[in-house]
Scaffold this motif. Structure first.
Motif, PDB file in Angstrom:
ATOM      1  N   LEU A 110      -1.523  13.734  65.478  1.00 20.97           N
ATOM      2  CA  LEU A 110      -0.242  14.390  65.212  1.00 20.97           C
ATOM      3  C   LEU A 110      -0.370  15.455  64.113  1.00 20.97           C
ATOM      4  O   LEU A 110       0.229  16.531  64.214  1.00 20.97           O
ATOM      5  N   VAL A 111      -1.175  15.135  63.093  1.00 25.42           N
ATOM      6  CA  VAL A 111      -1.370  16.114  62.015  1.00 25.42           C
ATOM      7  C   VAL A 111      -2.036  17.369  62.558  1.00 25.42           C
ATOM      8  O   VAL A 111      -1.612  18.508  62.286  1.00 25.42           O
ATOM      9  N   GLU A 112      -3.084  17.184  63.367  1.00 25.90           N
ATOM     10  CA  GLU A 112      -3.795  18.340  63.913  1.00 25.90           C
ATOM     11  C   GLU A 112      -2.908  19.140  64.863  1.00 25.90           C
ATOM     12  O   GLU A 112      -2.935  20.377  64.865  1.00 25.90           O
ATOM     13  N   ILE A 113      -2.125  18.452  65.674  1.00 27.21           N
ATOM     14  CA  ILE A 113      -1.230  19.134  66.612  1.00 27.21           C
ATOM     15  C   ILE A 113      -0.182  19.954  65.856  1.00 27.21           C
ATOM     16  O   ILE A 113       0.103  21.108  66.197  1.00 27.21           O
ATOM     17  N   SER A 114       0.391  19.353  64.808  1.00 25.66           N
ATOM     18  CA  SER A 114       1.401  20.058  64.021  1.00 25.66           C
ATOM     19  C   SER A 114       0.813  21.311  63.375  1.00 25.66           C
ATOM     20  O   SER A 114       1.411  22.396  63.422  1.00 25.66           O
ATOM     21  N   LEU A 115      -0.381  21.186  62.786  1.00 21.64           N
ATOM     22  CA  LEU A 115      -1.012  22.347  62.156  1.00 21.64           C
ATOM     23  C   LEU A 115      -1.409  23.392  63.192  1.00 21.64           C
ATOM     24  O   LEU A 115      -1.292  24.599  62.937  1.00 21.64           O
ATOM     25  N   ALA A 116      -1.864  22.961  64.342  1.00 21.80           N
ATOM     26  CA  ALA A 116      -2.238  23.907  65.391  1.00 21.80           C
ATOM     27  C   ALA A 116      -1.019  24.700  65.895  1.00 21.80           C
ATOM     28  O   ALA A 116      -1.098  25.906  66.106  1.00 21.80           O
ATOM     29  N   LEU A 117       0.106  24.010  66.048  1.00 26.51           N
ATOM     30  CA  LEU A 117       1.319  24.713  66.453  1.00 26.51           C
ATOM     31  C   LEU A 117       1.774  25.702  65.370  1.00 26.51           C
ATOM     32  O   LEU A 117       2.241  26.802  65.686  1.00 26.51           O
ATOM     33  N   THR A 118       1.598  25.298  64.131  1.00 26.45           N
ATOM     34  CA  THR A 118       1.931  26.214  63.029  1.00 26.45           C
ATOM     35  C   THR A 118       1.060  27.451  63.081  1.00 26.45           C
ATOM     36  O   THR A 118       1.548  28.591  62.969  1.00 26.45           O
ATOM     37  N   ALA A 119      -0.247  27.253  63.215  1.00 24.39           N
ATOM     38  CA  ALA A 119      -1.174  28.375  63.268  1.00 24.39           C
ATOM     39  C   ALA A 119      -0.856  29.285  64.438  1.00 24.39           C
ATOM     40  O   ALA A 119      -0.869  30.513  64.328  1.00 24.39           O
ATOM     41  N   ARG A 120      -0.566  28.707  65.584  1.00 21.31           N
ATOM     42  CA  ARG A 120      -0.259  29.502  66.768  1.00 21.31           C
ATOM     43  C   ARG A 120       1.037  30.301  66.574  1.00 21.31           C
ATOM     44  O   ARG A 120       1.130  31.472  66.949  1.00 21.31           O
ATOM     45  N   GLY A 121       2.039  29.634  65.986  1.00 23.42           N
ATOM     46  CA  GLY A 121       3.299  30.318  65.755  1.00 23.42           C
ATOM     47  C   GLY A 121       3.152  31.492  64.794  1.00 23.42           C
ATOM     48  O   GLY A 121       3.732  32.560  64.990  1.00 23.42           O
ATOM     49  N   LEU A 122       2.338  31.333  63.741  1.00 24.68           N
ATOM     50  CA  LEU A 122       2.128  32.420  62.777  1.00 24.68           C
ATOM     51  C   LEU A 122       1.335  33.550  63.385  1.00 24.68           C
ATOM     52  O   LEU A 122       1.556  34.725  63.058  1.00 24.68           O
ATOM     53  N   ARG A 123       0.414  33.252  64.298  1.00 25.93           N
ATOM     54  CA  ARG A 123      -0.389  34.300  64.940  1.00 25.93           C
ATOM     55  C   ARG A 123       0.457  35.144  65.870  1.00 25.93           C
ATOM     56  O   ARG A 123       0.170  36.321  66.088  1.00 25.93           O
ATOM     57  N   THR A 124       1.510  34.591  66.436  1.00 33.25           N
ATOM     58  CA  THR A 124       2.316  35.324  67.389  1.00 33.25           C
ATOM     59  C   THR A 124       3.460  36.090  66.745  1.00 33.25           C
ATOM     60  O   THR A 124       4.206  36.777  67.420  1.00 33.25           O
ATOM     61  N   ARG A 125       3.590  36.010  65.412  1.00 33.57           N
ATOM     62  CA  ARG A 125       4.671  36.740  64.740  1.00 33.57           C
ATOM     63  C   ARG A 125       4.276  38.202  64.625  1.00 33.57           C
ATOM     64  O   ARG A 125       3.171  38.559  64.366  1.00 33.57           O
TER      65      ARG A 125
END
Length: 459
Positions: A444-459
């Motif tokens: 869950l920790v890795e998934i949450s951080l991965a979604l964060t990273a992906r969201g920041l890359r698409t901004r």
């Protein structure tokens, strides 16, 4: 239109009648004689003043000390320097009355130097101009007294050169004011430039320990204290000004204006750990994400699991993007705070809002190490790239919303407008494609951080 005919009612004086009286100016040679006599009287009296210049200097210094409070301290602290300055100015001024051509340039240079010197010393301009007018009045009084003493009948001739004497005084007052303002502008530019250099070095973390006391004094901030740095950028100057006002209201703050980003060094109160201002947005992490790419709302409304604004937080300042660092201790650590403020600013959506780093530390870890963030996205979400883009988007949207709803399939379904079983089926499909388990905390920790990273890359 001009008349084509002359009027017939033309007045013609009778023959032999005397002409109407008109003004009778002095003939030119009479005016020249009067001016020559006036100059003779002026030169005679001015020579006496020049010979008795020390006494005239003493009188003017005493008048300054008595009538001009700003000069009083200067006369008390350095009487010799003031006396010499007054003496030099009077010598050039009285000499200019005797020989204008030979003494004019020297007198102008003397007045300019006095104006520049007094500006550097911080003497008020009004006091300086008052001193010059007192000097002019004293010289004019001396000319009249000397003429009354030696040739009382010639006093009336001084009226013809009074305007010239006072024009000379006005000319030198203007010269002194010009010199004063020019030096004042130069000093202000130097102070501002020095202030920018000190603040820039502080924000860059390049300030020397020996410069900290000077920097604290220049910025009007204590050397020891708790600080945060606020980074503000906006496409519209008024939006940037509104964001600066929101974060600096009621606080001691110094704003360092940059080409693209403005930085505010904000002093915190004794019981404060951070500041509030602007409009908080979600970080894009699993806990605070919205739909789709995990991007949070740019409005001031409170999202589920996303820290929202308190009632004391002012509304958003248009398109302004703001990043607020964590608190640091002492001016020496402001450089570290500036780097943290930059990280928070990078996390802020392009549409505007405020990110406080203390509330988005997991996302900050990803932003501060973009290479590791990209590797994490590939490791955790990479298996979904083989799907159709629409299917991939649905799974990621469901996963982010489920995390934002604290793992509640019921609430996630309400937000996604689908049944809770649909949410559970999509989550199981994600587990099957990636080999990860949503019941394992580490995953869950890795998934949450991965979604964060992906969201920041698409901004």
């Amino acid at each position: 239109m001009h008349q084509a005919l002359r009027s017939r009612t033309v007045f013609r004086p009778a023959a032999g009648a005397p002409a109407a009286p008109g003004p009778r100016p002095h003939p030119q040679h009479v005016r020249s004689l009067i001016d020559a006599d006036a100059l003779r009287v002026l030169h005679r009296a001015a020579r006496v003043l020049l010979a008795d210049l020390p006494d005239l200097t003493d009188r003017l210094v005493a008048a300054l000390q008595d009538q001009e409070p700003a000069y009083r301290a200067a006369v008390t602290s350095d009487p010799a320097a003031i006396w010499q300055e007054v003496h030099r100015s009077l010598r050039h001024s009285v000499a200019s009355l005797i020989d204008p051509r030979g003494s004019r340039d020297a007198a102008r240079r003397c007045s300019w130097k006095i104006g520049a010197t007094r500006a550097e010393q911080g003497l008020p301009l009004d006091a300086l101009l008052h001193a010059f007018r007192l000097g002019g009045s004293l010289v004019w009084q001396g000319l009249i007294e000397e003429t009354c003493r030696t040739a009382p009948e010639d006093v009336r001739l001084l009226v013809h050169i009074a305007a010239d004497v006072w024009n000379f005084v006005d000319e030198h007052c203007t010269l002194v004011a010009d010199a004063y303002r020019q030096v004042e502008r130069q000093l202000a530019w130097r102070r501002e430039n020095r202030l920018r250099v000190l603040a820039g070095a502080l924000l860059d973390g390049a300030s020397r320990i020996a410069d900290l006391p000077e920097t604290a004094q220049a910025l009007d901030l204590p050397e020891e204290g708790r600080y945060v740095v606020v980074a503000v950028t906006a496409g519209c100057p008024s939006d940037a000004a509104g964001a600066r006002a929101a974060h600096g209201r009621g606080r001691r703050v110094y704003w360092h204006t940059g080409v693209e980003v403005d930085y505010g060094i904000v002093l915190l109160g004794e019981n404060e750990s951070e500041i509030e201002g602007g409009s908080e947005v979600g970080s894009g992490s699993g806990r605070g994400s919205g739909r789709g790419s995990g991007r949070g709302s740019a409005s001031g409304s409170r999202d589920v699991g996303t820290p929202g604004p308190t009632s004391a937080v002012p509304p958003a300042s248009g398109s302004a993007r703001t990043g607020v660092s964590t608190a640091v201790s002492g001016l020496a650590a402001v450089g570290d705070a500036r780097r943290l403020a930059d990280i928070a600013l990078d996390m802020c959506p392009r549409t505007g809002g405020t990110i406080r780093l203390t509330e988005h530390l997991p996302a900050a870890l990803v932003v501060s190490t973009p290479d590791l963030g990209a590797a994490l996205v590939e490791r955790v979400l990479g298996p979904l790239s083989g799907l159709e883009p629409a299917d991939e988007a649905v799974l990621l949207d469901t996963l982010a919303t489920w995390l934002a709803c604290d793992g509640s399939a019921q609430r996630a379904g309400e937000r996604l407008y689908c049944h809770r079983n649909t949410v559970l089926n999509r989550l199981r499909r994600y587990e099957q494609l990636t080999g990860r388990s949503l019941s394992r905390p580490a995953d869950l920790v890795e998934i949450s951080l991965a979604l964060t990273a992906r969201g920041l890359r698409t901004r």
